[in-house]
Write a protein that holds these residues in place. Structure first.
Motif, short mmCIF file in Angstrom:
data_model
loop_
_atom_site.label_atom_id
_atom_site.label_comp_id
_atom_site.label_asym_id
_atom_site.label_seq_id
_atom_site.Cartn_x
_atom_site.Cartn_y
_atom_site.Cartn_z
N SER A 32 0.60 -29.12 10.30
CA SER A 32 2.05 -29.78 10.65
C SER A 32 3.02 -28.63 12.20
CB SER A 32 2.74 -30.42 9.16
OG SER A 32 2.17 -31.46 8.72
N LEU A 33 2.96 -27.81 11.53
CA LEU A 33 3.68 -27.16 12.38
C LEU A 33 3.16 -26.49 13.35
CD1 LEU A 33 5.78 -24.47 10.20
CD2 LEU A 33 6.75 -26.51 11.22
N THR A 34 1.40 -26.35 13.21
CA THR A 34 1.03 -26.02 14.23
C THR A 34 0.26 -27.22 14.91
OG1 THR A 34 -0.45 -24.34 12.98
CG2 THR A 34 -1.79 -25.24 15.18
N VAL B 272 3.61 -28.11 17.40
CA VAL B 272 3.90 -27.20 18.63
C VAL B 272 2.80 -26.98 19.92
CG1 VAL B 272 3.54 -24.43 19.01
CG2 VAL B 272 5.21 -24.98 17.00
N LEU B 273 1.70 -27.66 20.02
CA LEU B 273 0.40 -28.24 20.02
C LEU B 273 1.33 -29.62 20.64
CD1 LEU B 273 -2.74 -26.81 18.70
CD2 LEU B 273 -1.84 -26.09 20.23
N LEU B 274 1.49 -30.22 20.20
CA LEU B 274 1.89 -31.86 20.43
C LEU B 274 2.91 -31.28 21.96
CD1 LEU B 274 1.84 -34.54 20.80
CD2 LEU B 274 3.41 -34.68 19.05
N VAL B 275 4.21 -30.37 22.06
CA VAL B 275 5.35 -30.36 22.49
C VAL B 275 4.76 -29.65 23.73
CG1 VAL B 275 7.37 -28.52 22.91
CG2 VAL B 275 7.34 -30.55 20.96
N LEU B 276 3.73 -28.87 23.15
CA LEU B 276 3.94 -27.95 25.07
C LEU B 276 2.37 -29.26 25.29
CD1 LEU B 276 2.32 -24.31 23.13
CD2 LEU B 276 3.82 -24.79 24.55
N CYS B 277 1.76 -30.05 25.14
CA CYS B 277 0.69 -30.92 25.60
C CYS B 277 1.02 -32.36 26.68
CB CYS B 277 0.10 -31.77 24.92
SG CYS B 277 -1.46 -30.33 24.13
#
Length: 175
Positions: A12-14, A17-22
């Motif tokens: 979930s944390l990964t 973080v990837l969602l925020v970057l995208c």
């Protein structure tokens, strides 16, 4: 059958973080395509990255943080999770939920006359039972609790039978 817990927290944390970057990249691309001033200027980021040296403090700290996060995620992926299903003897597909197993053993310990409260720690090799009693003389109570828990273990019949240790604590003292 040895079902184990899922690694939902690291995943979930990964994913977050990837969602925020995208989202940041998508917003910057949409703003650039529509002709608006982007929040995240590609040229400024590219210039900052191009001018950075490996010997500088900021790239070294960022690299160390990313490497540490990668090692933590790798560690979380490789270590086995906590066992949720306890294998039983007989059919290889039979198993018992560990919370039900623990509560059945606790119920066996509290059913003994004189036991007020029982706490259990279950492991693959040992079951530790801590018992509180209001008796002033708890003589023989540990043997009775051990016999009750072992009898319940006979009914459950786990694939690996754990040893049972009992510790009795009297809340009142003999006068």
């Amino acid at each position: 059958m040895k079902r184990r817990t899922r690694r939902s927290l690291p995943a979930s944390l990964t994913a977050a973080v990837l969602l925020v970057l995208c989202v940041l990249v998508a917003v910057a691309a949409i703003q650039r395509l529509t002709g608006n001033q982007p929040w995240l200027d590609y040229r400024a980021v590219a210039t900052a990255v191009h001018n950075a040296r490996w010997t500088d403090l900021v790239p070294a700290l960022i690299s160390a943080a990313v490497a540490l996060a990668g090692l933590v995620l790798l560690w979380a992926a490789l270590l086995p999770g906590k066992r949720r299903i306890l294998p039983l003897t007989g059919d290889p597909d039979s198993g018992a939920d560990t919370t039900g197993y623990r509560s059945a053993l606790r119920a066996a310990a509290t059913d003994v006359d004189g036991v007020e409260q029982a706490r259990l720690k279950t492991g693959s090799r040992k079951v530790k039972v801590r018992v509180k009693t209001a008796r002033t003389r708890p003589d023989g109570l540990s043997d009775a609790v051990r016999a009750a828990v072992e009898s319940r273990l006979d009914h459950i019949s786990p694939a690996r039978r754990p040893a049972v240790s009992v510790r009795v604590r009297a809340t009142r003292e003999a006068s």
